[in-house]
Design an enzyme around this catalytic site. Structure first.
Site, PDB file in Angstrom:
ATOM      1  N   ASP A  29       0.984  -1.317   0.053  1.00  0.00           N
ATOM      2  CA  ASP A  29       0.049  -0.127   0.005  1.00  0.00           C
ATOM      3  C   ASP A  29       0.908   1.137   0.050  1.00  0.00           C
ATOM      4  O   ASP A  29       1.721   1.215   0.724  1.00  0.00           O
ATOM      5  CB  ASP A  29      -0.856  -0.089   1.316  1.00  0.00           C
ATOM      6  N   ILE A  30       0.522   2.261  -0.661  1.00  0.00           N
ATOM      7  CA  ILE A  30       1.283   3.562  -0.953  1.00  0.00           C
ATOM      8  C   ILE A  30       1.105   4.236   0.305  1.00  0.00           C
ATOM      9  O   ILE A  30       2.127   5.015   0.676  1.00  0.00           O
ATOM     10  CB  ILE A  30       0.833   4.301  -2.051  1.00  0.00           C
ATOM     11  N   ASN A  86     -13.000  -3.321   2.666  1.00  0.00           N
ATOM     12  CA  ASN A  86     -13.885  -2.120   2.759  1.00  0.00           C
ATOM     13  C   ASN A  86     -14.660  -2.231   1.619  1.00  0.00           C
ATOM     14  O   ASN A  86     -14.224  -2.285   0.447  1.00  0.00           O
ATOM     15  CB  ASN A  86     -12.925  -0.987   2.855  1.00  0.00           C
ATOM     16  N   GLY A  92     -15.538   3.324   3.728  1.00  0.00           N
ATOM     17  CA  GLY A  92     -14.485   4.127   3.392  1.00  0.00           C
ATOM     18  C   GLY A  92     -13.653   3.615   2.310  1.00  0.00           C
ATOM     19  O   GLY A  92     -12.473   3.826   2.038  1.00  0.00           O
ATOM     20  N   GLN A  93     -14.487   2.823   1.355  1.00  0.00           N
ATOM     21  CA  GLN A  93     -13.686   2.103   0.362  1.00  0.00           C
ATOM     22  C   GLN A  93     -13.517   3.476  -0.771  1.00  0.00           C
ATOM     23  O   GLN A  93     -14.397   4.296  -1.055  1.00  0.00           O
ATOM     24  CB  GLN A  93     -14.549   1.134  -0.501  1.00  0.00           C
ATOM     25  N   SER A  94     -12.129   3.594  -0.917  1.00  0.00           N
ATOM     26  CA  SER A  94     -11.746   4.728  -2.035  1.00  0.00           C
ATOM     27  C   SER A  94     -11.415   4.472  -3.407  1.00  0.00           C
ATOM     28  O   SER A  94     -11.063   5.086  -4.093  1.00  0.00           O
ATOM     29  CB  SER A  94     -10.558   5.672  -1.144  1.00  0.00           C
ATOM     30  N   HIS A  99     -10.296  -5.037  -3.382  1.00  0.00           N
ATOM     31  CA  HIS A  99      -8.831  -5.104  -2.730  1.00  0.00           C
ATOM     32  C   HIS A  99      -8.861  -5.657  -1.364  1.00  0.00           C
ATOM     33  O   HIS A  99      -9.585  -5.092  -0.482  1.00  0.00           O
ATOM     34  CB  HIS A  99      -8.084  -3.919  -2.901  1.00  0.00           C
ATOM     35  N   HIS A 101      -7.041  -5.743   2.199  1.00  0.00           N
ATOM     36  CA  HIS A 101      -5.817  -5.280   2.804  1.00  0.00           C
ATOM     37  C   HIS A 101      -5.441  -6.313   3.847  1.00  0.00           C
ATOM     38  O   HIS A 101      -6.093  -7.007   4.587  1.00  0.00           O
ATOM     39  CB  HIS A 101      -6.468  -4.189   3.965  1.00  0.00           C
TER      40      HIS A 101
END
Ligand code: 5GP
Ligand code: ZN
Length: 113
Positions: A29-30, A86, A92-94, A99, A101
């Site tokens: 993750d960035i 999420n 809070g899925q952006s 995906h 986590h």
């Protein structure tokens, strides 16, 4: 192609890859929220768990098994880790490409915020 994670799955954008199979890609993750924070995606576009159907059962199984392999590769399989998917606004899925986590490397609070 506008979906960020589809562009990673196709190789157009190269993430910091942890693991790749014909069906699944895992990358750091960035903006990590834990010492280990890896995202595991199906290469095929599925928006989220809320839109997964019977045709996705095998692929979603591969995503979860890949989470296990990510945990082993990153050394958090024995200490414990969390897998989070999420789904939708309140969660809070952006990024609108499913995906998982994989989080670990520290004690994780529960319940999440
Ligand atoms: P969500 O909030 O949708 O559950 O998680 C999306 C995750 O994608 C966030 O943790 C965010 O840091 C990560 N992310 C967003 N853009 C990028 C990117 O360009 N590269 C990587 N490696 N992670 C990203
Ligand atoms: Zn996509």
């Amino acid at each position: 192609m506008s979906c960020l994670f589809c562009r990673m799955a196709s190789g157009e954008i190269k993430p910091n890859t942890v693991l790749e199979t014909p069906d699944v890609l895992a990358f750091h993750d960035i903006n990590p929220e834990a010492p280990v924070h890896v995202l595991v995606i199906p290469k095929a576009h599925i928006a989220n768990v809320g839109s997964a159907g019977p045709e996705d059962v095998e692929l979603l199984g591969k995503v979860l098994v890949a989470c296990r392999h990510v945990a082993e590769q990153t050394g958090i399989d024995q200490s414990g880790f969390r897998v989070v998917l999420n789904t939708g606004g309140d969660a809070g899925q952006s990024v609108g490409h499913l995906h998982a986590h994989v989080l670990g490397g520290r004690v994780l609070a529960w319940p999440p915020g």
